[in-house]
Design a protein around this motif. Structure first.
Motif, PDB file in Angstrom:
ATOM      1  N   TYR A  27       0.846  -1.185   0.000  1.00  0.00           N
ATOM      2  CA  TYR A  27       0.000   0.000   0.000  1.00  0.00           C
ATOM      3  C   TYR A  27       0.892   1.249   0.000  1.00  0.00           C
ATOM      4  CZ  TYR A  27      -4.189   2.721   1.090  1.00  0.00           C
ATOM      5  OH  TYR A  27      -5.236   3.606   1.044  1.00  0.00           O
ATOM      6  N   PRO A  28       0.571   2.267  -0.784  1.00  0.00           N
ATOM      7  CA  PRO A  28       1.489   3.413  -0.940  1.00  0.00           C
ATOM      8  C   PRO A  28       1.430   4.408   0.216  1.00  0.00           C
ATOM      9  CG  PRO A  28      -0.456   3.758  -2.295  1.00  0.00           C
ATOM     10  CD  PRO A  28      -0.600   2.375  -1.697  1.00  0.00           C
ATOM     11  N   GLY A  29       1.583   3.918   1.447  1.00  0.00           N
ATOM     12  CA  GLY A  29       1.577   4.779   2.616  1.00  0.00           C
ATOM     13  C   GLY A  29       2.967   4.940   3.190  1.00  0.00           C
ATOM     14  N   ILE A  30       3.037   5.523   4.383  1.00  0.00           N
ATOM     15  CA  ILE A  30       4.345   5.781   4.972  1.00  0.00           C
ATOM     16  C   ILE A  30       5.002   4.492   5.454  1.00  0.00           C
ATOM     17  CG2 ILE A  30       3.755   8.139   5.615  1.00  0.00           C
ATOM     18  CD1 ILE A  30       3.317   7.174   8.459  1.00  0.00           C
ATOM     19  N   GLY A  31       4.224   3.424   5.665  1.00  0.00           N
ATOM     20  CA  GLY A  31       4.815   2.144   6.047  1.00  0.00           C
ATOM     21  C   GLY A  31       5.697   1.583   4.947  1.00  0.00           C
ATOM     22  N   THR A  32       5.183   1.591   3.729  1.00  0.00           N
ATOM     23  CA  THR A  32       5.978   1.122   2.596  1.00  0.00           C
ATOM     24  C   THR A  32       7.167   2.045   2.355  1.00  0.00           C
ATOM     25  OG1 THR A  32       3.970   0.202   1.587  1.00  0.00           O
ATOM     26  CG2 THR A  32       5.869   0.528   0.145  1.00  0.00           C
ATOM     27  N   LEU A  33       6.963   3.346   2.518  1.00  0.00           N
ATOM     28  CA  LEU A  33       8.068   4.299   2.362  1.00  0.00           C
ATOM     29  C   LEU A  33       9.162   4.031   3.390  1.00  0.00           C
ATOM     30  CD1 LEU A  33       9.145   6.897   0.982  1.00  0.00           C
ATOM     31  CD2 LEU A  33       7.919   8.200   2.731  1.00  0.00           C
ATOM     32  N   LEU A  34       8.772   3.765   4.632  1.00  0.00           N
ATOM     33  CA  LEU A  34       9.753   3.471   5.677  1.00  0.00           C
ATOM     34  C   LEU A  34      10.490   2.170   5.396  1.00  0.00           C
ATOM     35  CD1 LEU A  34      11.001   4.073   8.451  1.00  0.00           C
ATOM     36  CD2 LEU A  34       9.066   2.888   9.497  1.00  0.00           C
ATOM     37  N   TYR A  35       9.781   1.163   4.926  1.00  0.00           N
ATOM     38  CA  TYR A  35      10.398  -0.131   4.617  1.00  0.00           C
ATOM     39  C   TYR A  35      11.472   0.019   3.535  1.00  0.00           C
ATOM     40  CZ  TYR A  35      10.768  -4.975   3.008  1.00  0.00           C
ATOM     41  OH  TYR A  35      11.228  -6.208   2.633  1.00  0.00           O
ATOM     42  N   ASP A  36      11.143   0.748   2.476  1.00  0.00           N
ATOM     43  CA  ASP A  36      12.125   0.977   1.411  1.00  0.00           C
ATOM     44  C   ASP A  36      13.322   1.778   1.924  1.00  0.00           C
ATOM     45  OD1 ASP A  36      10.514  -0.372  -0.356  1.00  0.00           O
ATOM     46  OD2 ASP A  36       9.540   1.434  -1.127  1.00  0.00           O
ATOM     47  N   ALA A  37      13.054   2.743   2.795  1.00  0.00           N
ATOM     48  CA  ALA A  37      14.142   3.560   3.331  1.00  0.00           C
ATOM     49  C   ALA A  37      15.083   2.737   4.202  1.00  0.00           C
ATOM     50  CB  ALA A  37      13.565   4.723   4.134  1.00  0.00           C
ATOM     51  N   ILE A  38      14.539   1.813   4.984  1.00  0.00           N
ATOM     52  CA  ILE A  38      15.383   0.958   5.824  1.00  0.00           C
ATOM     53  C   ILE A  38      16.254   0.048   4.957  1.00  0.00           C
ATOM     54  CG2 ILE A  38      15.337  -0.923   7.509  1.00  0.00           C
ATOM     55  CD1 ILE A  38      12.866   0.360   8.727  1.00  0.00           C
ATOM     56  N   LEU A  39      15.679  -0.491   3.893  1.00  0.00           N
ATOM     57  CA  LEU A  39      16.455  -1.357   3.000  1.00  0.00           C
ATOM     58  C   LEU A  39      17.618  -0.597   2.359  1.00  0.00           C
ATOM     59  CD1 LEU A  39      13.702  -3.438   1.149  1.00  0.00           C
ATOM     60  CD2 LEU A  39      15.153  -4.152   3.047  1.00  0.00           C
ATOM     61  N   ASN A  40      17.404   0.681   2.062  1.00  0.00           N
ATOM     62  CA  ASN A  40      18.425   1.486   1.391  1.00  0.00           C
ATOM     63  C   ASN A  40      19.236   2.345   2.347  1.00  0.00           C
ATOM     64  OD1 ASN A  40      17.865   0.990  -1.606  1.00  0.00           O
ATOM     65  ND2 ASN A  40      15.835   1.583  -0.881  1.00  0.00           N
ATOM     66  N   LYS A  41      19.003   2.164   3.671  1.00  0.00           N
ATOM     67  CA  LYS A  41      19.710   2.955   4.694  1.00  0.00           C
ATOM     68  C   LYS A  41      19.575   4.455   4.416  1.00  0.00           C
ATOM     69  CE  LYS A  41      23.110  -0.727   5.358  1.00  0.00           C
ATOM     70  NZ  LYS A  41      22.626  -1.551   4.242  1.00  0.00           N
ATOM     71  N   ASP A  42      18.376   4.858   4.069  1.00  0.00           N
ATOM     72  CA  ASP A  42      18.082   6.254   3.741  1.00  0.00           C
ATOM     73  C   ASP A  42      17.769   7.004   5.026  1.00  0.00           C
ATOM     74  OD1 ASP A  42      17.339   8.629   2.582  1.00  0.00           O
ATOM     75  OD2 ASP A  42      16.223   7.687   0.942  1.00  0.00           O
ATOM     76  N   TYR A  43      18.811   7.530   5.688  1.00  0.00           N
ATOM     77  CA  TYR A  43      18.653   8.161   6.996  1.00  0.00           C
ATOM     78  C   TYR A  43      17.602   9.272   7.021  1.00  0.00           C
ATOM     79  CZ  TYR A  43      23.134   5.875   8.116  1.00  0.00           C
ATOM     80  OH  TYR A  43      24.139   4.970   8.313  1.00  0.00           O
ATOM     81  N   PRO A  44      17.621  10.225   6.093  1.00  0.00           N
ATOM     82  CA  PRO A  44      16.639  11.310   6.174  1.00  0.00           C
ATOM     83  C   PRO A  44      15.192  10.829   6.112  1.00  0.00           C
ATOM     84  CG  PRO A  44      18.426  11.918   4.700  1.00  0.00           C
ATOM     85  CD  PRO A  44      18.599  10.460   5.017  1.00  0.00           C
ATOM     86  N   VAL A  45      14.908   9.848   5.251  1.00  0.00           N
ATOM     87  CA  VAL A  45      13.534   9.347   5.146  1.00  0.00           C
ATOM     88  C   VAL A  45      13.151   8.583   6.411  1.00  0.00           C
ATOM     89  CG1 VAL A  45      11.970   7.866   3.829  1.00  0.00           C
ATOM     90  CG2 VAL A  45      13.672   9.248   2.638  1.00  0.00           C
ATOM     91  N   ILE A  46      14.063   7.750   6.922  1.00  0.00           N
ATOM     92  CA  ILE A  46      13.788   7.010   8.157  1.00  0.00           C
ATOM     93  C   ILE A  46      13.482   7.982   9.288  1.00  0.00           C
ATOM     94  CG2 ILE A  46      14.765   5.463   9.899  1.00  0.00           C
ATOM     95  CD1 ILE A  46      16.442   4.184   7.692  1.00  0.00           C
ATOM     96  N   GLN A  47      14.307   9.017   9.420  1.00  0.00           N
ATOM     97  CA  GLN A  47      14.114   9.990  10.493  1.00  0.00           C
ATOM     98  C   GLN A  47      12.803  10.742  10.330  1.00  0.00           C
ATOM     99  OE1 GLN A  47      18.915  10.888  11.049  1.00  0.00           O
ATOM    100  NE2 GLN A  47      17.579  12.370  10.076  1.00  0.00           N
ATOM    101  N   ALA A  48      12.450  11.110   9.109  1.00  0.00           N
ATOM    102  CA  ALA A  48      11.224  11.873   8.886  1.00  0.00           C
ATOM    103  C   ALA A  48       9.991  11.041   9.204  1.00  0.00           C
ATOM    104  CB  ALA A  48      11.173  12.357   7.432  1.00  0.00           C
ATOM    105  N   VAL A  49       9.965   9.782   8.756  1.00  0.00           N
ATOM    106  CA  VAL A  49       8.792   8.935   8.976  1.00  0.00           C
ATOM    107  C   VAL A  49       8.641   8.585  10.454  1.00  0.00           C
ATOM    108  CG1 VAL A  49       7.753   6.700   8.470  1.00  0.00           C
ATOM    109  CG2 VAL A  49       8.822   8.011   6.644  1.00  0.00           C
TER     110      VAL A  49
END
Length: 335
Positions: free
Chosen positions: A279-301
């Motif tokens: 589902y295109p919510g913040i959960g999926t966004l956070l999951y992708d960010a964790i896989l890619n070690k995307d610190y800014p997105v992880i911190q924002a979510v």
């Protein structure tokens, strides 16, 4: 004045909790193994680039993201940016703005969670009160069903619904927020299509929340049934609907406190549910960010989730103080 002091005291505790969580929100993602810039450089240059080119691009990204600063200097910069509403630039989707990414996914999560919380709390508490009042087979059936739903992990129920109603019986789409070939727009066709993708994630959250609320209200209502006012109401042959309404109102206060705790659990469960259904919510966004070690997105979510949970708990505390006279009496006694 007594209630105002109660409110300010609660606000102080929540401010301290926010400050502590803000620090954890910065340092915990940086404990993940690996360097996100290495992944970004490899994806942007490929294997054929020379080591000198990779080194120059690596140093450019390190400087761009502020990773060449000391850790505490990075933290001070992070806090300053957050206070201005600036969450930085995404590592994995450079140069995408993190605030824009969150703004694009947040409405989907809100549309999923707010109806689940509201309907789940109302339906679950009504079912629990009616079950405790009627007793017998209906009570046992409600108790066992609610116990199963409340004990089932969010993702397990989501997987069961996905297989049963989207794979075995293809009544709903298997995932996503809309069908392939469509794009988000204000039209009846897109709204109907998005609703069909929304229903299963919503149902999985709703059922678990109903189960937890029904268990809690049933336990409270069982004690209320033996209260004197219930026997008094029965002696006047008041209709069952009226008596259940009295039981519901008196058992509601502890359930409001439980609502504050359940909101945090539901938010975490909703993130997992979004991942199961893509589902295109913040959960999926956070999951992708964790896989890619995307610190800014992880911190924002995670900061957004933190603020939502703290705000919901603060609102419930305020509401509880308004409707429970014992809190106001206790505050007056301390004065």
């Amino acid at each position: 004045m007594a209630f105002l002091r109660h409110l300010l005291r609660k606000l102080g505790w929540y401010a301290a909790a926010f400050a502590a969580a803000l620090g954890l929100n910065f340092f915990l993602p940086r404990m993940l193994p690996g360097n996100p810039v290495d992944t970004l450089v490899a994806a942007s240059l490929g294997r054929g680039a020379s080591s000198e080119s990779k080194q120059r691009v690596y140093e450019t990204y390190i400087h761009e993201f502020g990773l060449d600063q000391g850790l505490w200097e990075q933290f001070a910069t992070y806090v300053g940016n957050v206070m201005r509403g600036d969450f930085g630039t995404s590592f994995s989707r450079y140069p995408a703005d993190v605030s824009t990414m969150v703004a694009d996914t947040l409405p989907w999560t809100i549309l999923l969670q707010v109806p689940a919380v509201a309907l789940g709390w109302i339906i679950g508490n009504l079912i629990g009160a009616v079950a405790a009042y009627r007793r017998g087979g209906f009570d046992r059936g409600v108790y066992l069903t609610s116990l199963f739903l409340s004990a089932a992990p969010y993702y397990c129920l989501a997987v069961l619904l996905l297989y049963g109603l989207a794979v075995a019986l293809p009544l709903f789409p298997t995932g996503g927020g809309w069908s392939f070939g469509m794009r988000p727009e204000w039209s009846a066709a897109f709204a109907a299509d998005a609703l069909s993708h929304w229903f299963l994630p919503f149902l999985s959250l709703l059922l678990v929340f109903i189960g937890g609320q029904a268990i809690g209200m049933r336990s409270m209502a069982v004690y209320e049934i033996d209260a004197d006012y219930v026997g008094f109401a029965r002696s006047f042959d008041l209709p069952d609907r009226k008596i259940v309404a009295y039981i519901f109102r008196n058992g509601m206060l502890p359930q409001i406190t439980g609502l504050a705790l359940a909101i945090g659990t539901l938010v975490a469960g909703a993130l997992l549910t979004e991942i199961v259904f893509s589902y295109p919510g913040i959960g999926t966004l956070l999951y992708d960010a964790i896989l890619n070690k995307d610190y800014p997105v992880i911190q924002a979510v995670t900061l957004l989730v933190l603020i939502a949970v703290l705000a919901a708990n603060f609102f419930v505390d305020v509401l509880y103080g308004l409707i429970d006279p014992r809190i106001r009496a206790a505050e007056k006694g301390e004065r």
